[in-house]
Write a protein that holds these residues in place. Structure first.
Motif, PDB file in Angstrom:
ATOM      1  N   PRO A  29       0.803  -1.228   0.000  1.00  0.00           N
ATOM      2  CA  PRO A  29       0.000   0.000   0.000  1.00  0.00           C
ATOM      3  C   PRO A  29       0.837   1.280   0.000  1.00  0.00           C
ATOM      4  N   GLY A 157      -8.967  -4.112   6.377  1.00  0.00           N
ATOM      5  CA  GLY A 157      -8.972  -3.621   5.004  1.00  0.00           C
ATOM      6  C   GLY A 157      -8.931  -2.110   4.940  1.00  0.00           C
ATOM      7  N   GLY A 161      -5.250  -1.467   4.167  1.00  0.00           N
ATOM      8  CA  GLY A 161      -5.358  -1.385   2.718  1.00  0.00           C
ATOM      9  C   GLY A 161      -5.532   0.043   2.264  1.00  0.00           C
ATOM     10  N   SER A 187      -6.942  -2.582  -2.855  1.00  0.00           N
ATOM     11  CA  SER A 187      -6.023  -2.863  -1.758  1.00  0.00           C
ATOM     12  C   SER A 187      -6.798  -3.142  -0.478  1.00  0.00           C
ATOM     13  N   VAL A 191      -6.650  -6.899   1.292  1.00  0.00           N
ATOM     14  CA  VAL A 191      -6.162  -7.063   2.668  1.00  0.00           C
ATOM     15  C   VAL A 191      -7.236  -7.753   3.505  1.00  0.00           C
ATOM     16  N   ASN A 288      -2.600 -10.233  -3.105  1.00  0.00           N
ATOM     17  CA  ASN A 288      -2.526  -8.841  -2.663  1.00  0.00           C
ATOM     18  C   ASN A 288      -1.211  -8.198  -3.079  1.00  0.00           C
TER      19      ASN A 288
END
Length: 306
Positions: A29, A157, A161, A187, A191, A288
């Motif tokens: 990220p 997340g 993320g 993302s 996550v 991911n």
């Protein structure tokens, strides 16, 4: 020679304690958010800020893993026969207090890096960073651990993320744009998928331990179906951005990562034993990682070519 072997084993124990293969959930990220700042907004990148953010994020992730290790042991969820990436306390005899101390030390270093980041960008980030660190602790700590609830995927997340992507973007641009938010959605979803895959593997043990994760509440087969939807949404989201929002077609190179989630879902559908589904968790984490890298690379290719 014996001392060398013992030292190597000691290093492996401490390295294992950080759960290194999970650190991509914080590294990717940061890389993606910085790339969006460069390619979409045309900002010149401050690499000192980038590296400070990268190290701070990885330290917080490692510390969160250690909090998880500590509280799983305290609550009796870890034992010598547990399957997973934890178990440093029960398998290697590391003191719980030592693990908590290292985790808090990592938080301290991350806090110092956060002060530098705020001084170079905005002090408003101090509140955001402290909330993220608090959530990292409360994920498995405190009276009502987030990981033991149905909200683990959502919270992880959003924070790990989308949150890290947008913070990495903000420190380079001093703003948050709609494009940055839209590009951070996959993302966030992926996550969450990592956390869901972990909960699918541990569904039996977590049920016995009194957890109420999403996987437990919806049942294993439905949880696998939801995991499939997480993957599908991530790829369709990028395709939608290309078609509707005008994001570069190079972003579609994320499709090269599709074999990973397919393998993960196949394993979860065919096997149920925790040890047997470990590869599915690995493929989910790799999805991911590879997805995020490919998206960033696609943006960079378009930026360099045009």
């Amino acid at each position: 020679m014996t001392k060398v072997i013992e030292a190597e084993r000691g290093f492996k124990v401490w390295w294992h304690l950080t759960r290194p293969h999970t650190l991509t959930a914080s590294f990717v990220p940061v890389f993606l958010g910085t790339t969006i700042a460069l390619t979409v907004e045309g900002e010149n990148i401050n690499f000192l800020l980038f590296f400070a953010m990268l190290v701070a994020s990885m330290l917080i992730q490692a510390a969160t893993n250690m909090f998880n290790e500590y509280y799983d042991y305290k609550l009796g969820l870890d034992n010598e026969n547990s399957v997973g990436i934890g178990g440093t306390i029960v398998r290697h005899g590391v003191s719980p207090g030592t693990i908590m101390g290292i985790a808090l030390g990592f938080y301290g270093i991350a806090l110092l890096l956060g002060i530098y980041i705020c001084a170079m960008s905005s002090w408003w980030l101090a509140a955001v960073g402290l909330v993220c660190m608090l959530i990292g602790y409360l994920y498995t700590g405190g009276p009502y651990p987030i990981a033991y609830s149905p909200f683990g995927e959502l919270v992880s997340g959003i924070v790990m993320g989308m949150g890290i992507v947008l913070i990495a973007f903000f420190i380079q641009t001093n703003t948050v744009t709609l494009d940055a938010v839209l590009l951070s959605v996959p993302s966030m979803v992926l996550v969450g998928a990592i956390m869901l895959s972990n909960n699918i593997r541990d569904i039996v043990g977590d049920t016995e331990g009194g957890r109420k994760t999403m996987a437990i509440l919806v049942g294993r087969s439905n949880a696998v179906y939801i995991l499939s939807l997480f993957f599908i949404v991530s790829y369709l989201w990028i395709a939608g951005l290309v078609i509707i929002d005008g994001i570069t077609y190079w972003a579609l190179i994320v499709l090269l990562s599709i074999p990973k989630p397919i393998k993960a879902i196949d394993i979860f559908r065919l096997k149920k034993e925790p040890l047997e589904v470990m590869p599915a968790m690995k493929f989910t984490a790799q999805t991911n990682t590879i997805f995020g890298f490919l998206l960033a690379i696609g943006l960079l290719i378009d930026y360099l070519l045009f």
